[in-house]
Design a protein around this motif. Sequence first.
Motif, mmCIF file in Angstrom:
data_model
loop_
_atom_site.group_PDB
_atom_site.id
_atom_site.type_symbol
_atom_site.label_atom_id
_atom_site.label_comp_id
_atom_site.label_asym_id
_atom_site.label_seq_id
_atom_site.Cartn_x
_atom_site.Cartn_y
_atom_site.Cartn_z
ATOM 1 N N PRO A 1 0.783 -1.238 0.000
ATOM 2 C CA PRO A 1 0.000 0.000 0.000
ATOM 3 C C PRO A 1 0.815 1.289 0.000
ATOM 4 O O PRO A 1 0.240 2.376 -0.083
ATOM 5 C CB PRO A 1 -0.796 -0.106 1.306
ATOM 6 N N GLN A 2 2.143 1.212 0.069
ATOM 7 C CA GLN A 2 2.921 2.436 0.268
ATOM 8 C C GLN A 2 2.877 3.385 -0.932
ATOM 9 O O GLN A 2 2.775 4.600 -0.766
ATOM 10 C CB GLN A 2 4.369 2.089 0.604
ATOM 11 N N ALA B 1 -0.379 5.226 -0.952
ATOM 12 C CA ALA B 1 -0.415 6.216 0.123
ATOM 13 C C ALA B 1 0.402 7.453 -0.244
ATOM 14 O O ALA B 1 -0.042 8.595 -0.044
ATOM 15 C CB ALA B 1 0.112 5.598 1.421
ATOM 16 N N GLU C 1 -1.326 9.590 -2.716
ATOM 17 C CA GLU C 1 -2.440 10.327 -2.115
ATOM 18 C C GLU C 1 -1.964 11.478 -1.244
ATOM 19 O O GLU C 1 -2.776 12.224 -0.695
ATOM 20 C CB GLU C 1 -3.299 9.370 -1.284
ATOM 21 N N LEU D 1 -0.059 11.099 1.524
ATOM 22 C CA LEU D 1 0.277 10.687 2.881
ATOM 23 C C LEU D 1 1.786 10.558 3.020
ATOM 24 O O LEU D 1 2.489 10.260 2.051
ATOM 25 C CB LEU D 1 -0.406 9.356 3.212
ATOM 26 N N TRP E 1 2.710 2.817 9.395
ATOM 27 C CA TRP E 1 2.992 3.068 7.984
ATOM 28 C C TRP E 1 3.127 1.716 7.271
ATOM 29 O O TRP E 1 3.729 0.785 7.807
ATOM 30 C CB TRP E 1 4.271 3.879 7.812
ATOM 31 N N GLU F 1 -1.498 -3.170 6.202
ATOM 32 C CA GLU F 1 -2.647 -3.547 5.403
ATOM 33 C C GLU F 1 -3.652 -4.312 6.262
ATOM 34 O O GLU F 1 -3.279 -4.922 7.275
ATOM 35 C CB GLU F 1 -2.244 -4.381 4.188
#
Length: 374
Positions: free
Chosen positions: A266-267, A270, A273, A275, A283, A286
Amino acid sequence: MTPNATDAPLRVALVGYGLAGSVFHAPLVSAAGGLALDTVVTSNEERRSEARAAYPGVRLAASPDELWERADELDLVVIATPNKTHVPLATAALKAGLPVVVDKPVAGTAAEARTLAALAEERGLLLSVFQNRRWDNDFRTLAGLIAEGELGEVQRFESRFERWRPQPKGGWRESGDPEEIGGLLYDLGSHVVDQALALFGPAVQVYAESDVRRPGAAADDDTFLAITHAGGVRSHLYVSATTAQLGPRFRVLGSKAGYVKYGLDPQEAALREGLRPVAGEPWGEEPEELWGRLGSGESPLTGGGAPVRTLPGDYPAYYAAVAAAVRGTGPNPVTAAQAAAALDVLEAARRSAREGVSVTLRPHQDADAEEQRA
């Protein structure tokens, strides 16, 4: 160039503020302890404004030549520019006396990567390659399972980096010009090959199939690689922009059990987006429903195996390791020799796909990959 006093952050210049520079490198440099984003190099006015807004106080330069003229004010250069510029920019930085991080692929050929490595060694400078996918959540989890013997003897490794992008986006990454070093083989392929070598050691045989599937596309957008490792593991690697139904990210089969994991780390999402990683805060986590499964005898999609908690992804760890390496307190997290070993495989894959043959890697090439194993 002499690094700052030990307690002062290392001053970093970032060359390039496109996708790689703005989404990956600038945020991760800023989040890493011991590093400070000092200068962003871009001649694009819109990107200059974005950099200034995101990092108040950052210095701006229109050309990398401005960095070499004040090399004594910097401690590290990060190169996040189009692939064809990596070698000349890294060469210039090293000759200016500056340690360097280069986005992958470090070069278009293994020979160029080895030449850069030799220059860095001659100058006594760090040359590191940004292979961030070694810090993906699923890769970290798989490496742990292998180290703990949960799979037994690994026999087959399947890795997929697949997307559904039926319409080409254009730009140099999808250009058919060989000088651009575009296409998925050198883009996503750099990641999956590096991971395979890191886990299972040097490659001795390579077979590949590479196609241009989408109308209007000029570079490979659907490629498959089969690698036989010196230790006997076989890796099957898929990179594609034309996958209407995505397969598992990893399917790893051993003598004792198998591990299957769906979904991407997911990094990247993120970071896209907006983040940002913050020390001490979660951080790269999931949800449990995305955890992979470990077991034998049945498909994970019908309940086979047991869920295995996915370790958090940790891209910030790469730049923390770079900071330590520049200061001489830790090893280079990804060496140019390791990158050259991966490029040996990519070059063999390109030849295999072009000629329809299986390519045997020369013994001397394997030596560079011995340090690759995680």
